[in-house]
Scaffold this active site. Structure first.
Site, mmCIF file in Angstrom:
data_model
loop_
_atom_site.group_PDB
_atom_site.id
_atom_site.type_symbol
_atom_site.label_atom_id
_atom_site.label_comp_id
_atom_site.label_asym_id
_atom_site.label_seq_id
_atom_site.Cartn_x
_atom_site.Cartn_y
_atom_site.Cartn_z
ATOM 1 N N GLN A 1 0.148 32.804 7.830
ATOM 2 C CA GLN A 1 -0.778 33.885 7.474
ATOM 3 C C GLN A 1 -0.300 34.639 6.226
ATOM 4 O O GLN A 1 -1.090 35.258 5.523
ATOM 5 C CB GLN A 1 -0.898 34.838 8.669
ATOM 6 C CG GLN A 1 -1.791 36.022 8.453
ATOM 7 C CD GLN A 1 -2.150 36.696 9.778
ATOM 8 O OE1 GLN A 1 -2.802 36.103 10.617
ATOM 9 N NE2 GLN A 1 -1.696 37.924 9.964
ATOM 10 N N SER B 1 0.263 57.224 -27.824
ATOM 11 C CA SER B 1 1.361 57.841 -27.100
ATOM 12 C C SER B 1 0.980 59.289 -26.800
ATOM 13 O O SER B 1 0.325 59.943 -27.604
ATOM 14 C CB SER B 1 2.625 57.813 -27.962
ATOM 15 O OG SER B 1 3.514 58.844 -27.569
ATOM 16 N N TYR C 1 1.220 24.404 13.144
ATOM 17 C CA TYR C 1 0.853 25.731 12.664
ATOM 18 C C TYR C 1 1.826 26.788 13.198
ATOM 19 O O TYR C 1 2.193 26.772 14.371
ATOM 20 C CB TYR C 1 -0.583 26.098 13.098
ATOM 21 C CG TYR C 1 -0.934 27.511 12.671
ATOM 22 C CD1 TYR C 1 -1.424 27.757 11.395
ATOM 23 C CD2 TYR C 1 -0.721 28.597 13.513
ATOM 24 C CE1 TYR C 1 -1.696 29.052 10.975
ATOM 25 C CE2 TYR C 1 -0.994 29.896 13.106
ATOM 26 C CZ TYR C 1 -1.481 30.113 11.834
ATOM 27 O OH TYR C 1 -1.745 31.397 11.412
ATOM 28 N N ASN D 1 0.234 51.427 -29.411
ATOM 29 C CA ASN D 1 1.084 50.520 -28.629
ATOM 30 C C ASN D 1 0.305 49.325 -28.084
ATOM 31 O O ASN D 1 -0.828 49.471 -27.642
ATOM 32 C CB ASN D 1 1.695 51.286 -27.445
ATOM 33 C CG ASN D 1 2.589 52.416 -27.903
ATOM 34 O OD1 ASN D 1 3.263 52.295 -28.927
ATOM 35 N ND2 ASN D 1 2.592 53.503 -27.161
ATOM 36 N N ASN E 1 -6.754 27.163 13.577
ATOM 37 C CA ASN E 1 -5.743 26.526 12.722
ATOM 38 C C ASN E 1 -6.365 25.587 11.687
ATOM 39 O O ASN E 1 -5.985 25.594 10.516
ATOM 40 C CB ASN E 1 -4.720 25.768 13.571
ATOM 41 C CG ASN E 1 -3.951 26.714 14.476
ATOM 42 O OD1 ASN E 1 -4.068 27.927 14.358
ATOM 43 N ND2 ASN E 1 -3.160 26.160 15.387
ATOM 44 N N THR F 1 13.590 29.634 -35.410
ATOM 45 C CA THR F 1 14.445 29.182 -34.306
ATOM 46 C C THR F 1 15.477 30.287 -34.158
ATOM 47 O O THR F 1 15.881 30.910 -35.155
ATOM 48 C CB THR F 1 15.137 27.838 -34.602
ATOM 49 O OG1 THR F 1 15.979 27.994 -35.733
ATOM 50 C CG2 THR F 1 14.119 26.731 -34.876
ATOM 51 N N HIS F 2 15.868 30.534 -32.905
ATOM 52 C CA HIS F 2 16.792 31.646 -32.608
ATOM 53 C C HIS F 2 16.235 32.977 -33.107
ATOM 54 O O HIS F 2 16.986 33.899 -33.406
ATOM 55 C CB HIS F 2 18.186 31.409 -33.212
ATOM 56 C CG HIS F 2 18.714 30.029 -32.968
ATOM 57 N ND1 HIS F 2 19.448 29.702 -31.838
ATOM 58 C CD2 HIS F 2 18.569 28.878 -33.661
ATOM 59 C CE1 HIS F 2 19.754 28.406 -31.876
ATOM 60 N NE2 HIS F 2 19.220 27.882 -32.971
ATOM 61 N N GLU G 1 1.854 43.775 -23.517
ATOM 62 C CA GLU G 1 3.079 44.015 -22.735
ATOM 63 C C GLU G 1 2.824 43.783 -21.256
ATOM 64 O O GLU G 1 3.657 43.217 -20.545
ATOM 65 C CB GLU G 1 3.571 45.444 -22.950
ATOM 66 C CG GLU G 1 4.047 45.727 -24.365
ATOM 67 C CD GLU G 1 4.202 47.227 -24.604
ATOM 68 O OE1 GLU G 1 5.090 47.827 -23.987
ATOM 69 O OE2 GLU G 1 3.427 47.790 -25.394
ATOM 70 N N LYS H 1 1.586 56.744 -32.841
ATOM 71 C CA LYS H 1 1.792 55.453 -32.157
ATOM 72 C C LYS H 1 0.496 54.719 -31.845
ATOM 73 O O LYS H 1 -0.528 55.311 -31.559
ATOM 74 C CB LYS H 1 2.545 55.680 -30.824
ATOM 75 C CG LYS H 1 4.003 56.059 -30.989
ATOM 76 C CD LYS H 1 4.855 54.992 -31.665
ATOM 77 C CE LYS H 1 5.119 53.786 -30.797
ATOM 78 N NZ LYS H 1 5.997 54.059 -29.670
HETATM 79 N N1 ARG Z 1 -5.098 34.505 10.423
HETATM 80 C C1 ARG Z 1 -4.514 33.218 10.631
HETATM 81 C C2 ARG Z 1 -3.863 32.726 9.353
HETATM 82 O O1 ARG Z 1 -4.100 33.306 8.369
HETATM 83 C C3 ARG Z 1 -5.565 32.261 11.040
HETATM 84 C C4 ARG Z 1 -5.111 31.183 11.978
HETATM 85 C C5 ARG Z 1 -4.673 31.794 13.246
HETATM 86 N N2 ARG Z 1 -4.365 30.817 14.224
HETATM 87 C C6 ARG Z 1 -3.760 31.174 15.329
HETATM 88 N N3 ARG Z 1 -3.522 30.267 16.199
HETATM 89 N N4 ARG Z 1 -3.357 32.375 15.534
HETATM 90 O O2 ARG Z 1 -3.113 31.794 9.336
#
Ligand code: ARG
Length: 479
Positions: free
Chosen positions: A321, A276, A316, A284, A109, A154-155, A289, A282
């Site tokens: 993830q 094109s 966490y 483009n 974590n 403008t506009h 874009e 053309k």
């Molecule tokens: N792959 C996890 C993430 O991206 C990493 C941390 C995972 N921690 C856990 N207690 N499972 O957040």
């Protein structure tokens, strides 16, 4: 055998592994993960938590893993779960028992919080480099424009003539604020979370400041629960990126419009246009874009991240993830858009004649006629009314204001004198001699000031980069 397999007797459900795996995308974090592990190992050894000999074995093993990763020798199959697990598993194969000490006083974590912060720190500086190049290209484009004019709108209706360079400088201002936002979020990203453990801190005499120094962070996180659950630095970065993309989309839209036969103010270099498959004539502006179109994606990532964090309980949660693909794609997309826009800006041609002619047409000097009368003492509202009637007269007779005779002007107001005949766009522009206005001297000064600020910004970015650790040194310096 999973890292966490001890308390399990059976296997994961089929499909669970693939569904839960992050390694398919988080392998991109490997340099940061190795860097974090090397710094953590050094700190553990220095604090006497891990024997020096084991720390040396870990560092040597991490070196080997890093070179295997750099040369694509490790597979990222879903059963590896994530990059942290993959690296630790390979390290264990390479060095055996000492590898088991690497995860002392660490959780995935705080490890992932670190990896993402390291990536964001570098991404922010890379984006700043890209923006600086683009801003310089825009200033050069303005300078190439010289005294060329274009209609200001403008506009999307012709409003008042401006210097081409003044219009281009508007984008430099937007991007400079974007750079400011990036620098601002850098400060909050540059904070080191290791030592927070799973969420409560760790029961070892660690030295978090040392880890921070080794990794070149300015400070350490102050609350372990917040440290593992906070992703608002990611939201801030992607928010800054979404606004950059939004600004680029406005510029791209103008490149598209300006390169049409209808406007014709610029010609994009052939290398940045496509043909094109059906219509032989053309050419483009696809890339402009696409810059416009990709903005939607980046905005979507911002919304996805906000929704991800909404109502998420501390600390966490695996939901976090899901931050990565949004973050990575936003970073890559904006970097690509900034890069291609810079090239298009550098290579486009300004059609000075056409733009300057358009600048004076369609009654775009009407305000100047009203200002003329106002300077002679009548209220602006009355002057506005009078000139409005003159515009009607012109429309009826198919002329522009500067084609009216002195008689016609004095019929509308006795205040008109000889010098009111044939007010020019150049005159109108020169008259707007206020700070921030389009008078040539003001625009030149603005350009010089912007160049100086860009020099400072460039210096600031390079100084921040100097604080970054070198992966090689973290792995190989003697312990
Ligand atoms: N792959 C996890 C993430 O991206 C990493 C941390 C995972 N921690 C856990 N207690 N499972 O957040």
């Amino acid at each position: 055998m999973k890292l966490w397999g001890g308390r399990f007797s059976g296997k994961s459900a089929s499909g669970a592994e693939a569904f839960g795996a992050a390694i398919g995308f988080d392998h991109r974090l490997w340099p940061y993960d190795v860097m974090g592990s090397a710094a953590h190992t050094r700190m553990l050894a220095r604090c006497g938590i891990v024997p020096i000999a084991d720390a040396r074995a870990i560092l040597a093993g991490l070196s080997e893993v890093a070179s295997e990763l750099a040369t694509n020798q490790l597979d990222f199959a879903p059963h590896w779960e994530d990059i942290h697990t993959r690296i630790e598993a390979r390290l264990t194969e390479l060095v055996g028992a000492p590898a088991g000490r690497l995860h002392t006083a660490r959780s995935r974590n705080d490890q992932i919080a670190l990896d993402v912060r390291l990536l964001c720190r570098e991404a922010i500086l890379d984006q700043l480099d890209g923006l600086i190049h683009l801003m310089r290209a825009l200033l050069e484009l303005g300078a190439r424009g010289g005294d060329a004019l274009i209609p200001g709108y403008t506009h999307l209706q012709r409003a008042q003539p401006v210097l081409f360079s003044h219009h281009v400088h508007a984008y430099v201002e937007m991007l400079e604020r974007d750079a400011g936002r990036l620098l601002d979020c850098y400060r909050r990203t540059d904070v080191m979370p290791l030592g927070s453990g799973a969420l409560a801190g760790v029961p070892y005499p660690i030295d978090r400041d040392l880890t921070a120094r080794l990794l070149g962070f300015s400070s350490i996180t102050r609350n372990s629960i917040d440290a593992v659950s906070d992703r608002d630095f990611v939201v801030e970065l992607v928010s800054a990126l979404a606004l950059i993309a939004t600004h680029l989309s406005r510029l791209a839209e103008e490149l598209v419009l300006w390169s049409t036969a209808e406007f014709g103010f610029i010609t994009l270099d052939e290398a940045y246009t496509t043909g094109s498959s059906m219509m032989p004539q053309k050419r483009n502006p696809d890339l402009a874009e696409l810059v416009r179109g990709k903005t939607g994606r980046v905005m979507g990532h911002l919304v996805a991240l906000l929704a991800l964090l909404k109502a998420l309980p501390l600390a966490y949660d695996k939901d976090l993830q899901e931050d990565k693909e949004a973050l990575f794609d936003a970073v890559d997309t904006v970097a690509a858009c900034v890069g291609i826009t810079t090239e298009m800006i550098r290579s486009l041609r300004i059609n000075r004649e056409r733009a300057s002619q358009a600048a004076a047409g369609e009654f775009s000097l009407a305000t100047d006629y009203a200002d003329y009368l106002t300077r002679k003492g009548i209220p602006f509202r009355d002057a506005h009314q009078i000139v409005g009637q003159l515009v009607q007269l012109c429309e009826r007779s198919g002329r522009e204001l500067h084609e009216l005779t002195l008689d016609e002007l004095t019929m509308a107001s006795p205040l008109f004198e000889r010098d009111a005949v044939g007010i020019t766009a150049e005159g109108a522009i020169a008259a707007r001699d206020v700070p921030g206005g389009t008078a040539p001297s003001r625009v030149q000064a603005a350009s010089r000031a912007a160049e100086a600020r860009l020099g400072d910004l460039d210096g600031a970015v390079q100084r921040l980069r100097e604080a970054f650790p070198s992966l090689d040194r973290l792995l190989s310096e003697p312990l």
